[in-house]
Design an enzyme around this catalytic site. Structure first.
Site, PDB file in Angstrom:
ATOM      1  N   ARG A 147       0.940  -0.984   0.520  1.00 22.46           N
ATOM      2  CA  ARG A 147      -0.240   0.040   0.130  1.00 22.46           C
ATOM      3  C   ARG A 147       0.818   1.084   0.311  1.00 22.46           C
ATOM      4  NH1 ARG A 147      -2.488   2.914   4.816  1.00 22.46           N
ATOM      5  NH2 ARG A 147      -4.078   5.165   3.630  1.00 22.46           N
TER       6      ARG A 147
ATOM      7  N   HIS B 122      -2.942  10.977   1.066  1.00 24.73           N
ATOM      8  CA  HIS B 122      -2.595  10.298   2.465  1.00 24.73           C
ATOM      9  C   HIS B 122      -2.087  11.889   2.964  1.00 24.73           C
ATOM     10  CE1 HIS B 122      -0.470   7.654   4.829  1.00 24.73           C
ATOM     11  NE2 HIS B 122      -0.463   8.446   5.917  1.00 24.73           N
TER      12      HIS B 122
ATOM     13  N   GLU C 270      -7.701   8.121   6.095  1.00 20.99           N
ATOM     14  CA  GLU C 270      -7.768   9.073   7.477  1.00 20.99           C
ATOM     15  C   GLU C 270      -8.186  10.373   7.091  1.00 20.99           C
ATOM     16  OE1 GLU C 270      -4.714   5.868  10.477  1.00 20.99           O
ATOM     17  OE2 GLU C 270      -4.356   8.222  10.081  1.00 20.99           O
TER      18      GLU C 270
ATOM     19  N   ASN D 262      -7.821   1.091  10.146  1.00 24.76           N
ATOM     20  CA  ASN D 262      -6.392   1.677  10.988  1.00 24.76           C
ATOM     21  C   ASN D 262      -6.503   1.907  12.543  1.00 24.76           C
ATOM     22  OD1 ASN D 262      -5.617   1.997   7.398  1.00 24.76           O
ATOM     23  ND2 ASN D 262      -4.882   4.521   8.329  1.00 24.76           N
TER      24      ASN D 262
ATOM     25  N   TYR E  48      -4.517   1.266  16.083  1.00 23.58           N
ATOM     26  CA  TYR E  48      -3.615   1.086  16.897  1.00 23.58           C
ATOM     27  C   TYR E  48      -3.562   1.279  18.388  1.00 23.58           C
ATOM     28  CZ  TYR E  48      -1.074   3.024  12.636  1.00 23.58           C
ATOM     29  OH  TYR E  48      -0.785   2.842  11.596  1.00 23.58           O
TER      30      TYR E  48
ATOM     31  N   GLU F 106      -3.791   0.189   7.621  1.00 24.36           N
ATOM     32  CA  GLU F 106      -2.119   0.045   9.264  1.00 24.36           C
ATOM     33  C   GLU F 106      -3.006  -0.518   9.886  1.00 24.36           C
ATOM     34  OE1 GLU F 106      -1.878   4.196   9.413  1.00 24.36           O
ATOM     35  OE2 GLU F 106      -1.705   4.681   7.397  1.00 24.36           O
TER      36      GLU F 106
END
Length: 471
Positions: free
Chosen positions: A105, A148, A193, A319, A321, A377
């Protein structure tokens, strides 16, 4: 606890934590990760790795401007050189292929491929053509993100994402790139995002362009999502064989107590972090609870906008985290209440794999039109060092193992998840944190640009070899 991802894939044993060659990564035999059609790859982003910001006609981006402002980025770092991928891309593709990673990606730098009048910059476009053609020669599945975060500065000078016209300029950009790169891209993601672009860029000023106003954030988000909606039909027309989607970062919010106020705070956290993006895309409306948090910040929405934004997706990139523990702020919002005694990464983020599983299962229950999902991600930063030519990133190995277990549990609960991309292929420019925070499975010595494969990447390679042998 059968439902605990950390229990399914145990945390590091004492032997492993001392750098043992024992394999702490390979999933259990019944894991969905053994499916040959489950894509396992790695991800990067243009401004974080490419460098060469003044070469071959590339224009300035908002991150060039922002990172040049003293105090905005840790240690005064910028993406001017980064990983020098613009010059070292061939070796980087060889490295990617040597690890056996099945997907890559990447993102395109909008300022590199168009001039200020919207005309093609041939040298910039040719760079991505060479890169994508080489990836296809290597048999690597290509996921390409159009945006991005590196907005051309000349568009920010005209209002950036606060200006509705930027959404139309994005559609022009999507038109150009999908015409030029058709056939070399397996999946297009319009945005990466949008929460970060809108909230960190326009809401609290932590990211470029550095504005701080809740009303700006909601209007920027609307124009970002409108840009996505305008681009999707263009991508479908120009490159019909590819998948089309968007990438959203999601956050798990948990309540600091059983009180109704704290439970409401956790709900509002997830509204602001998740539903703000997913509801417009999948329900065609903004969550009204959002404006309980930010009264009077409703964006200007024109007739037809929500229909444009909520056009069907081929996939949704996720994504993830960390989680955030919150309590009521005593008014109409929430405040962070960091937990003590929990595992954290170099970023200070809590390691909480169950949050990924819980959110994915929750989305399936909430959105009946939820498209197939790719984890686009997931990863962690650690203060990695090269010792005798090796990097023993034991915490990352444990992190990846447990989060992949959480993905497996979500799949077994009925969520259609088709792949997982490590963040990141290599250490890189970590936005406002500069080069201090290392997310890569490949170490980069920024003084020499030497790449060193970390133990985590070696173990991913080993697993992929084993999976291929069993296929």
């Amino acid at each position: 606890m059968a439902n605990d991802a950390s229990a399914v894939f145990d945390t590091l044993s004492p032997a492993v934590s001392k750098g043992s060659p024992a394999d702490p990564f390979t999933p259990p035999a019944d894991s969905s990760l053994w499916r040959k059609n489950f894509l396992l790859g790695a991800a990067t982003a243009s401004y974080q790795i490419e460098g060469a910001v003044n070469e071959d006609g590339r224009l300035p981006s908002i991150w060039d401007t922002f990172s040049a402002i003293p105090g905005k980025v840790l240690a005064g770092d910028t993406g001017a050189v980064a990983c020098d991928h613009y010059h070292r891309w061939e070796a980087d593709v060889e490295m990617l292929a040597s690890l056996g990673l099945e997907g890559y990606r990447l993102s395109i730098a909008w300022p590199r491929v168009m001039d200020a009048a919207g005309a093609p910059n041939r040298k910039g476009i040719d760079f991505y053509k060479r890169l994508l053609n080489r990836l296809k020669e290597k048999g690597i599945t290509t996921f390409v993100t159009l945006y991005h975060w590196d907005l051309p500065q000349h568009l920010e000078d005209r209002g950036g994402w606060l200006n509705r016209d930027t959404a139309y300029r994005f559609a022009d950009y999507a038109d150009l790139m999908s015409c030029e790169l058709a056939g070399t891209v397996d999946a297009w993601a319009t945005l990466n995002e949008p929460w970060c672009s809108a909230y960190l860029g326009y809401g609290n000023g932590h990211h470029a362009p550095g504005l701080a106003n809740d009303r700006f954030a909601t209007q920027a988000m609307h124009h970002l999502l409108l840009a996505h909606g305008l681009a999707v039909p263009v991508l479908r027309t120009n490159d019909p064989a590819s998948q089309k989607g968007i990438v959203a970062n999601i956050g798990r919010g948990t309540a600091n107590s059983d009180s109704a106020a704290d439970q409401r705070a956790a709900h509002l956290f997830e509204v602001q972090h998740n539903a703000w993006i997913l509801d417009p895309l999948l329900k065609g409306s903004y969550p009204q609870d959002l404006f309980e948090l930010w009264p009077g910040t409703e964006p200007l929405v024109l007739d037809g906008d929500m229909e444009t934004i909520s056009a069907p997706l081929d996939f949704l990139g996720i994504n993830y985290y960390f989680r955030t523990n919150v309590a009521s702020d005593g008014a109409h919002g929430f405040r962070d209440v960091p937990l003590e005694g929990v595992e954290r990464t170099q970023m200070g983020w809590e390691v909480y794999p169950d949050g990924l599983r819980d959110l994915l299962i929750g989305f399936k229950e909430t959105y009946h039109n939820l498209p197939p999902i790719y984890i686009t991600e997931n990863g962690m930063a650690s203060d990695d060092e090269v010792t005798d030519g090796h990097v023993e990133d034991t915490q990352r190995i444990s992190f990846l193992r447990r989060h992949l277990a959480a993905v497996d549990q979500a799949i077994k609960a009925g969520v259609d998840i088709r792949g997982y991309f490590l963040w990141s292929l290599m250490d890189n420019f970590e936005w406002a944190f500069g080069y201090e925070r290392r997310f890569g499975v490949v170490h980069v010595d920024y003084s020499t640009q030497k790449r060193t494969i970390k133990r985590s990447a070696e173990l991913v390679e080993k697993f992929l070899q084993e999976r291929k042998a069993k296929a």
